[in-house]
Design a protein around this motif. Structure first.
Motif: not given
Length: 433
Positions: A104-110
């Motif tokens: 997950n990135d810092r924006k919680s996108k998987e």
């Protein structure tokens, strides 16, 4: 001048951060490549490819690129990080999650670290309008892939991070897709013949890729995970996983079946319209209607081919490379410092190197560790598997001067005058073109 003295080759084969489990299978290729400083393990299932392995890899990629260019495939590079939404659209994320690295990135996108790029390349295709005039389209890359192997083993033959050549083709219909599929498979056969290791092509299961047809390319090897069934009567072959209970050929019904353990080094898939339909990829046909293209995908385990080639050809103590992907074709061993032939060696080394450069280009290395005896350096050159080793020994002071030539394929040495040596090596070079 390529120097063995300055080459980075760690003297300790195993990192202090790495430990092997008692039941872990250590292959011969893994052992040799670690001990000789060709690869180095970073962690379980992860490896550094050191200078000698990297040269072999570069040669293999050159062979692959040449054959892909010959059939009109275009080379690209695609992202390693893939938005998980693409895999959700095709339904593959739900089926194979245990093999994937999800982040997950810092924006919680998987995202997932790509094990293969069918979704990504289909999304790329769909991002720009296409017409039938632009088909067939073949796009390929050579890049890193990730797979969370439950039991990584055999060194770079089965690892968590590996280098793969993957190609994807787009065609108007099934007939043209089959034509492209056969053309790429023929190119793969040319690649394997160029490499020079015995290979077997069989029918395989489509597995996570999907589709209605697939073929596998294998190197026969006892450490291989796959078992191949080959009919001695008609020649048909398939992976045992397609029919684990069968002892009869599905083509001619013969029961004279040969079983072979093997390492899979390539796989091709006839995918149909599964990915293009799921991701709304279309092209404009002759009548203006929008249709999903027929797709195929094709993979070569690039780093795996390196390890598997060494596994298949080498003895317990000595690496034997296919000459086409040997890190260097010729190793020159100058005289030991302080020896009676040292002056003759120093006076001739540059001239000898330049003569060989005219034949083999940059494919020459000098073992300039002249504090070591010729005997010790020759033993190591044999272990490293250089196809030709030229020794500047005692007979260099004779009239005429004689050079010792060791050939790995025959395991024999002969002495030559310089002109005869050059002519012989030229012929050896021509024989491999």
């Amino acid at each position: 001048m390529n120097s063995l003295k300055n080459m980075f080759r760690p003297t300790k084969p195993i990192s202090k951060n790495v430990s092997f489990k008692p039941d872990e299978l250590i292959s011969n290729s893994q052992k040799l490549m670690l001990e000789l400083g060709i690869i180095r393990q970073s962690a379980n299932g992860l490896y550094h490819l050191l200078p000698l392995a990297q040269r072999s890899l570069d040669k293999l990629i050159f062979i692959i690129n040449k054959n892909m260019m010959d059939i009109g495939a275009q080379k690209i590079s695609m992202p390693l990080l893939i938005h998980s939404n693409l895999w959700k659209k095709t339904g593959r994320l739900n089926k194979n999650i245990e093999d994937l690295y999800l982040v997950n990135d810092r924006k919680s996108k998987e995202f997932l670290l790509s094990p293969t790029h069918e979704e990504v390349v289909t999304d790329l295709f769909s991002s720009d309008p296409k017409t039938y005039k632009q088909l067939p389209l073949m796009l390929y890359q050579v890049g890193t892939k990730f797979r969370d192997e439950i039991r990584p083993k055999l060194g770079i033959i089965r690892s968590k991070e590996f280098l793969m050549k993957d190609l994807y083709s787009f065609d108007r219909d099934q007939t043209s897709a089959t034509f492209t599929y056969n053309k790429v498979c023929q190119a793969y056969e040319k690649i394997f013949k160029h490499i020079g290791v015995k290979f077997i092509r069989v029918e395989g299961a489509s597995g996570m890729m999907g589709g209605n047809q697939s073929h596998e390319f294998h190197y026969p090897a006892e450490v291989g995970d796959d078992t191949l069934l080959q009919c001695k009567k008609c020649g048909f072959g398939m992976n045992k996983e397609m029919s684990p209970e069968s002892v009869q050929c599905p083509k001619c019904f013969s029961t004279d079946i040969e079983f072979t353990k093997a390492i899979e080094v390539g796989h091709t898939f006839h995918l149909g319209t599964f990915y293009s339909s799921a991701l709304s990829a279309t092209y404009s046909d002759t009548d203006g209607t929008m249709k999903p293209p027929y797709m195929c995908s094709y993979g070569l385990g690039v780093s795996r081919i390196i390890g598997a080639s060494v596994e298949c050809l080498s003895s317990q103590d000595v690496i034997q490379w296919p000459r086409s992907i040997s890190p260097f074709t010729i190793c020159i061993i100058p005289a030991k410092e302080g020896s009676i032939e040292e002056n003759a060696s120093l006076n001739n080394i540059n001239s000898l190197y330049n003569h060989f450069t005219e034949i083999f280009g940059d494919d020459i290395i000098v073992d300039d560790r002249t504090h070591m005896t010729i005997g010790k350096r020759l033993i190591e050159a044999k272990k490293l598997g250089f196809p030709f080793v030229v020794v500047m020994g005692k007979k260099l002071n004779e009239t005429p001067s004689l050079y010792e030539l060791y050939e790995a394929v025959t395991n024999k040495s002969e002495h030559y005058e310089l002109s005869n040596l050059i002519n012989y090596l030229k012929q050896q070079c021509l024989d491999k073109i």
